[in-house]
Every structure is written in C-alpha cells, then in structure tokens.
Design a protein around this motif. Sequence first.
Motif, PDB file in Angstrom:
ATOM      1  N   LEU A 115      14.697   1.227   1.059  1.00 10.59           N
ATOM      2  CA  LEU A 115      14.775   1.411  -0.398  1.00 10.59           C
ATOM      3  C   LEU A 115      15.233   2.467  -0.805  1.00 10.59           C
ATOM      4  O   LEU A 115      16.132   2.444  -1.748  1.00 10.59           O
ATOM      5  CB  LEU A 115      13.305   1.311  -0.919  1.00 10.59           C
ATOM      6  CG  LEU A 115      12.545  -0.107  -0.632  1.00 10.59           C
ATOM      7  CD1 LEU A 115      11.095   0.021  -0.848  1.00 10.59           C
ATOM      8  CD2 LEU A 115      13.221  -1.230  -1.157  1.00 10.59           C
ATOM      9  N   ASP A 116      15.162   3.694   0.007  1.00 13.28           N
ATOM     10  CA  ASP A 116      15.717   4.715  -0.471  1.00 13.28           C
ATOM     11  C   ASP A 116      17.377   4.667  -0.533  1.00 13.28           C
ATOM     12  O   ASP A 116      18.207   5.332  -1.557  1.00 13.28           O
ATOM     13  CB  ASP A 116      15.506   6.017   0.143  1.00 13.28           C
ATOM     14  CG  ASP A 116      14.037   6.315  -0.078  1.00 13.28           C
ATOM     15  OD1 ASP A 116      13.734   6.164  -1.153  1.00 13.28           O
ATOM     16  OD2 ASP A 116      13.412   7.172   0.826  1.00 13.28           O
ATOM     17  N   GLU A 159       3.037  -0.193  11.530  1.00 10.37           N
ATOM     18  CA  GLU A 159       3.329   1.106  11.080  1.00 10.37           C
ATOM     19  C   GLU A 159       4.958   1.530  11.372  1.00 10.37           C
ATOM     20  O   GLU A 159       5.302   2.327  10.547  1.00 10.37           O
ATOM     21  CB  GLU A 159       2.547   2.348  11.495  1.00 10.37           C
ATOM     22  CG  GLU A 159       0.896   2.237  11.062  1.00 10.37           C
ATOM     23  CD  GLU A 159       1.023   2.229   9.490  1.00 10.37           C
ATOM     24  OE1 GLU A 159       1.752   3.232   8.836  1.00 10.37           O
ATOM     25  OE2 GLU A 159       0.410   1.547   8.987  1.00 10.37           O
ATOM     26  N   ARG A 160       5.287   1.164  12.345  1.00  7.66           N
ATOM     27  CA  ARG A 160       6.893   1.210  12.646  1.00  7.66           C
ATOM     28  C   ARG A 160       7.744   0.693  11.577  1.00  7.66           C
ATOM     29  O   ARG A 160       8.805   1.388  11.326  1.00  7.66           O
ATOM     30  CB  ARG A 160       7.113   0.664  13.973  1.00  7.66           C
ATOM     31  CG  ARG A 160       8.467   0.840  14.307  1.00  7.66           C
ATOM     32  CD  ARG A 160       9.030   0.080  15.664  1.00  7.66           C
ATOM     33  NE  ARG A 160       8.070   0.394  16.820  1.00  7.66           N
ATOM     34  CZ  ARG A 160       8.195  -0.524  17.937  1.00  7.66           C
ATOM     35  NH1 ARG A 160       9.023  -1.162  18.198  1.00  7.66           N
ATOM     36  NH2 ARG A 160       7.349   0.067  18.766  1.00  7.66           N
ATOM     37  N   SER A 161       7.182  -0.132  10.751  1.00  7.56           N
ATOM     38  CA  SER A 161       8.111  -0.856   9.882  1.00  7.56           C
ATOM     39  C   SER A 161       8.085  -0.306   8.515  1.00  7.56           C
ATOM     40  O   SER A 161       9.073  -0.321   7.769  1.00  7.56           O
ATOM     41  CB  SER A 161       7.481  -2.283   9.374  1.00  7.56           C
ATOM     42  OG  SER A 161       6.449  -2.286   8.882  1.00  7.56           O
ATOM     43  N   VAL A 162       7.038   0.726   8.200  1.00  7.93           N
ATOM     44  CA  VAL A 162       6.983   1.381   6.813  1.00  7.93           C
ATOM     45  C   VAL A 162       8.213   2.259   6.716  1.00  7.93           C
ATOM     46  O   VAL A 162       8.768   2.148   5.688  1.00  7.93           O
ATOM     47  CB  VAL A 162       5.451   2.211   6.947  1.00  7.93           C
ATOM     48  CG1 VAL A 162       5.537   2.921   5.558  1.00  7.93           C
ATOM     49  CG2 VAL A 162       4.591   1.043   6.808  1.00  7.93           C
ATOM     50  N   PRO A 163       8.462   3.416   7.803  1.00 10.21           N
ATOM     51  CA  PRO A 163       9.342   4.159   7.459  1.00 10.21           C
ATOM     52  C   PRO A 163      10.854   3.618   7.220  1.00 10.21           C
ATOM     53  O   PRO A 163      11.774   3.866   6.672  1.00 10.21           O
ATOM     54  CB  PRO A 163       9.620   5.315   8.787  1.00 10.21           C
ATOM     55  CG  PRO A 163       8.604   4.770   9.671  1.00 10.21           C
ATOM     56  CD  PRO A 163       7.828   3.830   8.931  1.00 10.21           C
ATOM     57  N   LEU A 164      11.041   2.458   8.136  1.00  5.71           N
ATOM     58  CA  LEU A 164      12.089   1.682   8.147  1.00  5.71           C
ATOM     59  C   LEU A 164      12.580   1.162   6.606  1.00  5.71           C
ATOM     60  O   LEU A 164      13.647   0.981   5.952  1.00  5.71           O
ATOM     61  CB  LEU A 164      12.261   0.655   8.996  1.00  5.71           C
ATOM     62  CG  LEU A 164      12.150   1.073  10.366  1.00  5.71           C
ATOM     63  CD1 LEU A 164      12.007  -0.077  11.371  1.00  5.71           C
ATOM     64  CD2 LEU A 164      13.296   1.834  11.024  1.00  5.71           C
ATOM     65  N   GLU A 175       0.822  -1.029   0.042  1.00  4.73           N
ATOM     66  CA  GLU A 175       0.039  -0.173  -0.017  1.00  4.73           C
ATOM     67  C   GLU A 175       0.911   1.229   0.062  1.00  4.73           C
ATOM     68  O   GLU A 175       0.663   2.081  -0.654  1.00  4.73           O
ATOM     69  CB  GLU A 175      -0.818  -0.027   1.205  1.00  4.73           C
ATOM     70  CG  GLU A 175      -1.943  -0.932   1.245  1.00  4.73           C
ATOM     71  CD  GLU A 175      -2.752  -1.067   2.535  1.00  4.73           C
ATOM     72  OE1 GLU A 175      -3.535  -2.004   2.490  1.00  4.73           O
ATOM     73  OE2 GLU A 175      -2.258  -0.407   3.548  1.00  4.73           O
ATOM     74  N   GLU A 176       1.962   1.235   0.802  1.00  8.54           N
ATOM     75  CA  GLU A 176       2.922   2.367   0.882  1.00  8.54           C
ATOM     76  C   GLU A 176       3.795   2.537  -0.238  1.00  8.54           C
ATOM     77  O   GLU A 176       3.783   3.916  -0.866  1.00  8.54           O
ATOM     78  CB  GLU A 176       3.614   2.343   2.032  1.00  8.54           C
ATOM     79  CG  GLU A 176       4.450   3.570   2.438  1.00  8.54           C
ATOM     80  CD  GLU A 176       3.542   4.712   2.999  1.00  8.54           C
ATOM     81  OE1 GLU A 176       3.789   5.786   3.061  1.00  8.54           O
ATOM     82  OE2 GLU A 176       2.505   4.410   3.648  1.00  8.54           O
ATOM     83  N   LEU A 177       4.031   1.506  -1.010  1.00  6.81           N
ATOM     84  CA  LEU A 177       4.868   1.493  -2.260  1.00  6.81           C
ATOM     85  C   LEU A 177       4.173   2.257  -3.147  1.00  6.81           C
ATOM     86  O   LEU A 177       4.745   3.052  -3.995  1.00  6.81           O
ATOM     87  CB  LEU A 177       5.458   0.131  -2.465  1.00  6.81           C
ATOM     88  CG  LEU A 177       6.275  -0.320  -1.712  1.00  6.81           C
ATOM     89  CD1 LEU A 177       6.763  -1.792  -2.113  1.00  6.81           C
ATOM     90  CD2 LEU A 177       7.777   0.361  -1.671  1.00  6.81           C
ATOM     91  N   HIS A 178       2.822   1.854  -3.386  1.00  3.21           N
ATOM     92  CA  HIS A 178       1.878   2.568  -4.402  1.00  3.21           C
ATOM     93  C   HIS A 178       1.734   3.817  -4.282  1.00  3.21           C
ATOM     94  O   HIS A 178       1.305   4.560  -5.373  1.00  3.21           O
ATOM     95  CB  HIS A 178       0.586   1.930  -4.544  1.00  3.21           C
ATOM     96  CG  HIS A 178       0.432   0.512  -5.038  1.00  3.21           C
ATOM     97  ND1 HIS A 178       0.918   0.342  -6.440  1.00  3.21           N
ATOM     98  CD2 HIS A 178       0.350  -0.935  -4.577  1.00  3.21           C
ATOM     99  CE1 HIS A 178       0.548  -1.126  -6.579  1.00  3.21           C
ATOM    100  NE2 HIS A 178       0.267  -1.818  -5.512  1.00  3.21           N
ATOM    101  N   LYS A 179       2.085   4.451  -3.163  1.00  3.63           N
ATOM    102  CA  LYS A 179       2.106   5.988  -3.149  1.00  3.63           C
ATOM    103  C   LYS A 179       3.091   6.750  -3.832  1.00  3.63           C
ATOM    104  O   LYS A 179       2.956   7.898  -4.082  1.00  3.63           O
ATOM    105  CB  LYS A 179       1.945   6.394  -1.614  1.00  3.63           C
ATOM    106  CG  LYS A 179       0.845   6.081  -0.709  1.00  3.63           C
ATOM    107  CD  LYS A 179       0.951   6.264   0.662  1.00  3.63           C
ATOM    108  CE  LYS A 179      -0.278   6.061   1.719  1.00  3.63           C
ATOM    109  NZ  LYS A 179      -0.016   6.197   2.967  1.00  3.63           N
TER     110      LYS A 179
END
Length: 176
Positions: free
Chosen positions: A173-174, A163-168, A23-27
């Motif tokens: 990836l960046d 949600e803690r995993s998402v920014p990590l 879901e986050e990647l699709h943003k």
Amino acid sequence: MKTLIIVIHPDIKNSIVNKRWVEELHKFPEKFQVHQLHEVYSDEKINVPAEQKLIEEYEKIVFQFPYYWFNCPAFFKKWLDEVLTHGWAYGSKSGYKVAGKKIALAISLGVDQEELSSSGVYKYPLEELTRPFELSFEYIKADYRPFFAYYGIEHNTSEEWVERSVPLYLDFLDKL
C-alpha cells in the motif's frame, strides 16, 4: 493523500487474513480510509451516487477481497456493474471520473501460489485469472497497478502465517 481501501468480504467476522488486514489499516487513519461494502450495504442495495462521490475523493483505490471460485465475491461484481456507469466512468465527455486514479487489488487466496501456475493443478497464474479486472479498469482509463496476493491461507491459518502478511500488505500500500 489517503488511500481508499474498499473491502468486499461476505463474512469478515469469521475471516482470518482480511479481518486482520482491516484491523491493521484502522491503526493508520491518516493513511487509509477503510470502506467495508458488506457493512455499509448489508442488504446489498448500493447507493450509487454515494459510491461515485467517494471514488472521486481519492487518487489511490484498493479493492481488498478473498478469491474463491476463481473470482471475486459476487457483491464486488455487482458494485462494478452498478457504480462504473456510462457517463460517469466511461463513454461521454463528462465520463471518465476514474481516469488516472491508481487502482489495485489486494487478494487473499486459500491455495498456494504454485497451484496457480501452468504446471499447477489450476493451470493458470493469478495474473491471467485477474485479466478481466485489468481490462475493466483500463477501459475506464484508470491507472491499474499490479495486485497484492497472499496465498496459502487455507492450509496456513496460524497466527504467525497471518501476521507475516501484514507488513507485506502495508508495504504494498505504501508503494502504490
């Protein structure tokens, strides 16, 4: 340059963390191309030329999957066996189409990190358990990068933990 994220999850609809990552990647369509193998090949019949062409288009490729039975989902192994062919990925003058591409794994695990250690219940760290991937990608001359792992999802299914995993993950990836 966009990063290709190949998602291998046999039940993404009921996933907790992998579904959230997708879901986050699709943003960020300008940064990531999400390719869900089970969605594209619900019958698990892989279009090898299409997959090879897709791989050739990207310089950074991440394989995202849940880790269970001390391995990847079976469809990922099938993909590796069928797509990384002799004459394309290795073994001839025209081979090595993956050479130099940055490749990494993004793994979700139910167990806690401490359980995967020399003193833990499962005796081996994830670095050792993922050596076959490292060797396979080095064999085809890819630039295998350190993996991303998010542990403990079996016991921590709260929205806060996910949600803690998402920014990590996005940071991983960046920096790839």
